[in-house]
Design a protein around this motif. Structure first.
Motif, mmCIF file in Angstrom:
data_model
loop_
_atom_site.group_PDB
_atom_site.id
_atom_site.type_symbol
_atom_site.label_atom_id
_atom_site.label_comp_id
_atom_site.label_asym_id
_atom_site.label_seq_id
_atom_site.Cartn_x
_atom_site.Cartn_y
_atom_site.Cartn_z
ATOM 1 N N GLU A 67 0.852 -1.190 0.000
ATOM 2 C CA GLU A 67 0.000 0.000 0.000
ATOM 3 C C GLU A 67 0.887 1.240 0.000
ATOM 4 O OE1 GLU A 67 -2.594 -0.280 3.339
ATOM 5 O OE2 GLU A 67 -3.578 -2.074 2.586
ATOM 6 N N PRO A 68 1.575 1.493 -1.117
ATOM 7 C CA PRO A 68 2.544 2.594 -1.131
ATOM 8 C C PRO A 68 1.888 3.970 -1.060
ATOM 9 C CG PRO A 68 2.294 1.700 -3.326
ATOM 10 C CD PRO A 68 1.508 0.814 -2.403
ATOM 11 N N LEU A 69 2.681 4.902 -0.620
ATOM 12 C CA LEU A 69 2.304 6.302 -0.507
ATOM 13 C C LEU A 69 2.933 7.067 -1.659
ATOM 14 C CD1 LEU A 69 1.184 8.587 1.401
ATOM 15 C CD2 LEU A 69 3.446 8.599 2.451
ATOM 16 N N MET A 70 2.217 8.026 -2.213
ATOM 17 C CA MET A 70 2.796 8.915 -3.222
ATOM 18 C C MET A 70 2.387 10.345 -2.883
ATOM 19 S SD MET A 70 2.623 8.999 -7.395
ATOM 20 C CE MET A 70 3.687 7.568 -7.592
ATOM 21 N N SER A 97 0.769 20.318 -1.930
ATOM 22 C CA SER A 97 1.041 18.882 -2.005
ATOM 23 C C SER A 97 -0.195 18.076 -1.660
ATOM 24 C CB SER A 97 2.198 18.509 -1.080
ATOM 25 O OG SER A 97 1.985 18.988 0.220
ATOM 26 N N THR A 98 -0.266 16.901 -2.277
ATOM 27 C CA THR A 98 -1.309 15.935 -1.975
ATOM 28 C C THR A 98 -0.653 14.584 -1.742
ATOM 29 O OG1 THR A 98 -1.661 15.403 -4.312
ATOM 30 C CG2 THR A 98 -3.108 17.084 -3.335
ATOM 31 N N ALA A 99 -1.292 13.781 -0.931
ATOM 32 C CA ALA A 99 -0.802 12.430 -0.648
ATOM 33 C C ALA A 99 -1.844 11.430 -1.130
ATOM 34 C CB ALA A 99 -0.551 12.267 0.839
ATOM 35 N N HIS A 100 -1.356 10.338 -1.679
ATOM 36 C CA HIS A 100 -2.222 9.301 -2.231
ATOM 37 C C HIS A 100 -1.693 7.944 -1.787
ATOM 38 C CE1 HIS A 100 -3.680 12.334 -5.164
ATOM 39 N NE2 HIS A 100 -2.449 12.776 -5.020
ATOM 40 N N THR A 101 -2.581 6.980 -1.702
ATOM 41 C CA THR A 101 -2.164 5.607 -1.451
ATOM 42 C C THR A 101 -2.863 4.693 -2.452
ATOM 43 O OG1 THR A 101 -1.801 3.905 0.229
ATOM 44 C CG2 THR A 101 -3.919 5.061 0.286
ATOM 45 N N TRP A 102 -2.282 3.542 -2.664
ATOM 46 C CA TRP A 102 -2.790 2.579 -3.626
ATOM 47 C C TRP A 102 -4.049 1.910 -3.093
ATOM 48 C CZ3 TRP A 102 -2.798 1.368 -8.428
ATOM 49 C CH2 TRP A 102 -3.148 0.087 -8.851
ATOM 50 N N VAL A 103 -5.034 1.784 -3.957
ATOM 51 C CA VAL A 103 -6.248 1.049 -3.641
ATOM 52 C C VAL A 103 -6.310 -0.132 -4.600
ATOM 53 C CG1 VAL A 103 -8.767 1.119 -3.543
ATOM 54 C CG2 VAL A 103 -7.444 3.130 -2.869
ATOM 55 N N PRO A 104 -5.968 -1.322 -4.118
ATOM 56 C CA PRO A 104 -5.958 -2.475 -5.026
ATOM 57 C C PRO A 104 -7.376 -2.882 -5.427
ATOM 58 C CG PRO A 104 -5.488 -3.172 -2.788
ATOM 59 C CD PRO A 104 -5.613 -1.676 -2.762
ATOM 60 N N GLU A 114 -10.285 1.423 -17.459
ATOM 61 C CA GLU A 114 -10.268 2.118 -16.178
ATOM 62 C C GLU A 114 -8.861 2.557 -15.776
ATOM 63 O OE1 GLU A 114 -13.569 0.560 -13.236
ATOM 64 O OE2 GLU A 114 -12.185 -1.030 -13.820
ATOM 65 N N LEU A 115 -8.812 3.632 -15.023
ATOM 66 C CA LEU A 115 -7.554 4.065 -14.431
ATOM 67 C C LEU A 115 -7.284 3.246 -13.171
ATOM 68 C CD1 LEU A 115 -7.807 7.953 -14.555
ATOM 69 C CD2 LEU A 115 -6.150 6.527 -15.759
ATOM 70 N N PRO A 116 -6.016 2.961 -12.885
ATOM 71 C CA PRO A 116 -5.721 2.313 -11.604
ATOM 72 C C PRO A 116 -6.242 3.179 -10.468
ATOM 73 C CG PRO A 116 -3.791 2.348 -13.025
ATOM 74 C CD PRO A 116 -4.842 3.196 -13.685
ATOM 75 N N GLY A 117 -6.579 2.566 -9.360
ATOM 76 C CA GLY A 117 -7.183 3.300 -8.261
ATOM 77 C C GLY A 117 -6.196 3.844 -7.259
ATOM 78 N N SER A 118 -6.523 4.980 -6.708
ATOM 79 C CA SER A 118 -5.767 5.536 -5.601
ATOM 80 C C SER A 118 -6.741 6.284 -4.710
ATOM 81 C CB SER A 118 -4.668 6.473 -6.085
ATOM 82 O OG SER A 118 -5.220 7.664 -6.596
ATOM 83 N N MET A 133 -3.300 15.248 4.446
ATOM 84 C CA MET A 133 -1.898 15.412 4.790
ATOM 85 C C MET A 133 -1.772 16.494 5.844
ATOM 86 S SD MET A 133 0.964 15.614 1.894
ATOM 87 C CE MET A 133 2.469 16.372 2.353
ATOM 88 N N ARG A 134 -0.943 16.233 6.841
ATOM 89 C CA ARG A 134 -0.703 17.251 7.845
ATOM 90 C C ARG A 134 0.757 17.201 8.275
ATOM 91 N NH1 ARG A 134 -0.872 14.764 13.096
ATOM 92 N NH2 ARG A 134 -1.717 12.677 12.937
ATOM 93 N N SER A 135 1.240 18.345 8.690
ATOM 94 C CA SER A 135 2.598 18.422 9.205
ATOM 95 C C SER A 135 2.582 17.888 10.630
ATOM 96 C CB SER A 135 3.066 19.877 9.173
ATOM 97 O OG SER A 135 4.369 19.958 9.663
ATOM 98 N N TRP A 136 3.562 17.097 10.967
ATOM 99 C CA TRP A 136 3.622 16.457 12.271
ATOM 100 C C TRP A 136 4.893 16.900 12.964
ATOM 101 C CZ3 TRP A 136 6.773 11.887 13.507
ATOM 102 C CH2 TRP A 136 6.482 11.346 14.771
ATOM 103 N N VAL A 137 4.759 17.360 14.184
ATOM 104 C CA VAL A 137 5.917 17.747 14.986
ATOM 105 C C VAL A 137 6.012 16.753 16.130
ATOM 106 C CG1 VAL A 137 6.979 19.560 16.368
ATOM 107 C CG2 VAL A 137 5.576 20.169 14.396
ATOM 108 N N PRO A 138 7.049 15.896 16.111
ATOM 109 C CA PRO A 138 7.167 14.888 17.164
ATOM 110 C C PRO A 138 7.499 15.538 18.504
ATOM 111 C CG PRO A 138 9.054 14.810 15.697
ATOM 112 C CD PRO A 138 8.107 15.814 15.123
ATOM 113 N N ALA A 139 7.108 14.879 19.575
ATOM 114 C CA ALA A 139 7.462 15.341 20.916
ATOM 115 C C ALA A 139 8.969 15.219 21.094
ATOM 116 C CB ALA A 139 6.729 14.497 21.956
ATOM 117 N N ILE A 140 9.533 16.044 21.961
ATOM 118 C CA ILE A 140 10.979 16.003 22.227
ATOM 119 C C ILE A 140 11.365 14.591 22.642
ATOM 120 C CG2 ILE A 140 12.814 16.847 23.737
ATOM 121 C CD1 ILE A 140 11.255 19.510 23.849
#
Length: 171
Positions: free
Chosen positions: A114-117, A130-137, A144-148, A153-160
């Motif tokens: 299930e890759p991310l693009m 930017s947009t994020a997509h994942t594969w839909v098998p 037909e076009l392959p599915g996605s 998408m959100r920016s993530w700031v990890p805790a210290i």
């Protein structure tokens, strides 16, 4: 996606402008929350091809970089998929992008069913969207076009210290 990874990818897009560029995304999936966590991005590599409407990555560079980050992270940060740009265009997937996503999903050595693009569209002067997509098998008919699926998408700031056990950052 960590804020610094998104900023780095946008810097790479600006450096290559007006030509396309791209690379790979690394992190992990949280299936229980149906999300990808992207903590690292790899650039195109010196053997890549950059044209106005086409990008071909340096696959040898990507394989080496993914292996290196995977090992340095204690085998926790893995390949999630790819990112690339559409200079002066919209951040939408083309027919070629959909086929590439399907090829990654079916390529057993990638270990990524299930890759991310992530697609960035725009320019350095206007900014990058930017947009994020994942594969839909699914089974496809010839017309037909392959599915996605478009992801939020959100920016993530990890805790210290949250990423310290995996040796982050990798640059």
């Amino acid at each position: 996606m960590t804020a610094d990874v998104l900023a780095w990818v946008e810097d790479e897009a600006s450096r290559a402008f007006p030509k396309e560029t791209g690379g790979v995304l690394m992190g992990w999936q949280r299936p229980e929350r149906a999300e990808f966590v992207v903590v690292h991005a790899v650039g195109p590599g010196s053997g890549s091809l950059h044209e106005t409407h086409r990008f071909e990555p340096d696959n040898d560079h990507h394989v080496e970089a993914v292996g290196d980050v995977y090992q340095r992270s204690g085998r926790k940060v893995t390949y999630l998929g790819d990112w690339h740009t559409h200079p002066r265009g919209a951040p939408v997937m083309s027919r070629t992008d959909r086929r590439t996503l399907g090829a990654i999903a079916s390529h057993t050595p990638s270990r990524c069913p299930e890759p991310l693009m992530v697609v960035l569209g725009g320019s350095p002067d206007v900014g990058w969207d930017s947009t994020a997509h994942t594969w839909v098998p699914r089974r496809l008919w010839r017309w037909e076009l392959p599915g996605s699926e478009v992801l939020r998408m959100r920016s993530w700031v990890p805790a210290i210290g949250e990423l310290a056990d995996i040796g982050y950052p990798y640059r």
